[in-house]
Design an enzyme around this catalytic site. Structure first.
Site, mmCIF file in Angstrom:
data_model
loop_
_atom_site.group_PDB
_atom_site.id
_atom_site.type_symbol
_atom_site.label_atom_id
_atom_site.label_comp_id
_atom_site.label_asym_id
_atom_site.label_seq_id
_atom_site.Cartn_x
_atom_site.Cartn_y
_atom_site.Cartn_z
ATOM 1 N N SER A 266 -3.053 78.264 72.290
ATOM 2 C CA SER A 266 -2.686 79.788 72.099
ATOM 3 C C SER A 266 -1.567 79.935 70.963
ATOM 4 O O SER A 266 -1.867 79.457 69.875
ATOM 5 C CB SER A 266 -2.221 80.158 73.412
ATOM 6 O OG SER A 266 -2.046 81.526 73.466
ATOM 7 N N HIS B 233 -5.820 86.896 75.352
ATOM 8 C CA HIS B 233 -6.975 86.298 74.900
ATOM 9 C C HIS B 233 -8.202 87.039 75.572
ATOM 10 O O HIS B 233 -9.154 86.308 76.089
ATOM 11 C CB HIS B 233 -7.104 84.637 75.127
ATOM 12 C CG HIS B 233 -6.167 83.845 74.439
ATOM 13 N ND1 HIS B 233 -5.890 83.755 73.024
ATOM 14 C CD2 HIS B 233 -4.902 83.178 74.990
ATOM 15 C CE1 HIS B 233 -4.811 83.154 73.013
ATOM 16 N NE2 HIS B 233 -4.187 82.770 73.847
#
Length: 316
Positions: A97, A201
């Site tokens: 991430s 996300h």
């Protein structure tokens, strides 16, 4: 063969930066970064409480700063723009991430100040997107990933992180996550809420993508100097412009750390070091990459062992 990895949001804990600031020059470096991005990283890394560093706009630059600082202390990354490649440089890099921005710095795609400027804008944009709707993320413990993914989609949730080693993270509205607690996928033992402030996300982060794209357009990325493995599909990316493009799109798309680890296998990785605040990714690697030696940089006390591991396993 050595891979250097950087953790994502949720890895931070109160005071985790404190011992690193005792290293020569570290406090001045972090203070300079703080001035550059308008955020007191020293305060948040040493004195702020858990709620304060849970804030997306704070956590993301704090994690990138910690990752770069610890890699510089290790010797795998140089803070000098004109420095020659370190003898301790890894063979490959990746990040989970927001850790992908840290990894982009490790690969030479972005300089440290540029990486921190980008992550500051990323954190602010994602915090703004998270404020639109009450959302969150939860980790599923146990179960078969394919079964879990299908079940999440039935509930309207997104499998935002498919991390390998059987771990899937669900993301969506608080109502959807509450429904998941009452209706868990077959084989899942427990659903654990994560210390993050939104459904990262997923489509809920779409408003942040445009903001980040504008910020990225102002940068001049270099091509990676070492193998850079992307969260999007686990592919090694050779062009700096593509790395930056993927960093932008990644905000609203799932993290496929499982595929990153598959690529590590294909590359023949024999050792994995996770920069500060390490622990999460080494834990996954221990389960999914048997035979690969792992080490997490938690405090400067771990540096000597990490250097020994690098010397033993660096291949390129």
């Amino acid at each position: 063969m050595l891979v250097l990895v950087a953790p994502g949001q949720g890895a931070q804990t109160p005071g985790f930066l404190t011992p690193w600031l005792d290293l020569s020059g570290a406090a001045d470096r972090v203070a300079a970064w703080s001035d550059a991005i308008g955020l007191d990283l020293v305060h948040y890394g040493t004195r702020a409480d858990a709620d304060a560093i849970r804030d997306t706009a704070v956590a993301q630059p704090l994690l990138v700063a910690a990752g770069i600082l610890s890699a510089a202390a290790l010797g795998t990354y140089s803070l000098a723009a004109d420095a020659a490649a370190s003898e301790l440089a890894p063979d490959a890099v990746a990040g989970h991430s927001v850790g992908e921005i840290t990894a982009a710095a490790f690969a030479g795609v972005l300089g440290d100040t540029a990486a921190l400027g980008l992550v500051r804008k990323r954190g602010l944009a994602m915090a703004d997107a998270a404020a639109i709707t009450a959302t969150g993320m939860s980790a599923l413990l146990g179960g078969d990933p394919e079964v879990s993914v299908a079940h999440l989609e039935k509930l309207g949730l997104t499998p935002a992180n498919i991390n390998g080693a059987g771990q899937v993270v669900a993301a969506g509205t608080l109502e959807q996550l509450a429904a998941l607690n009452e209706d868990m996928p077959e084989g899942v033992r427990k659903v654990v809420p994560l210390k993050v402030a939104g459904a990262f996300h997923t489509r809920h982060m779409a408003p942040a993508v445009e903001t980040l794209a504008k910020a990225a357009a102002e940068l001049s990325p270099a091509d990676p100097k070492v193998t850079y493995v992307s969260n999007k599909d686990g592919r090694a990316v050779a062009g700096g412009a593509e790395v930056l493009e993927r960093l932008v799109g990644q905000v609203a798309n799932p993290v496929r750390w499982d595929l990153c680890m598959e690529t590590f296998k294909e590359l023949g990785v024999t050792a994995l070091i996770e920069v500060c605040p390490g622990g999460t990714l080494t834990g996954l690697a221990k389960r999914a990459l048997p035979g690969v030696k792992t080490l997490a940089l938690k405090t400067p006390d771990d540096l000597d062992a990490a250097r020994e591991l690098i010397i033993e396993h660096a291949g390129a």
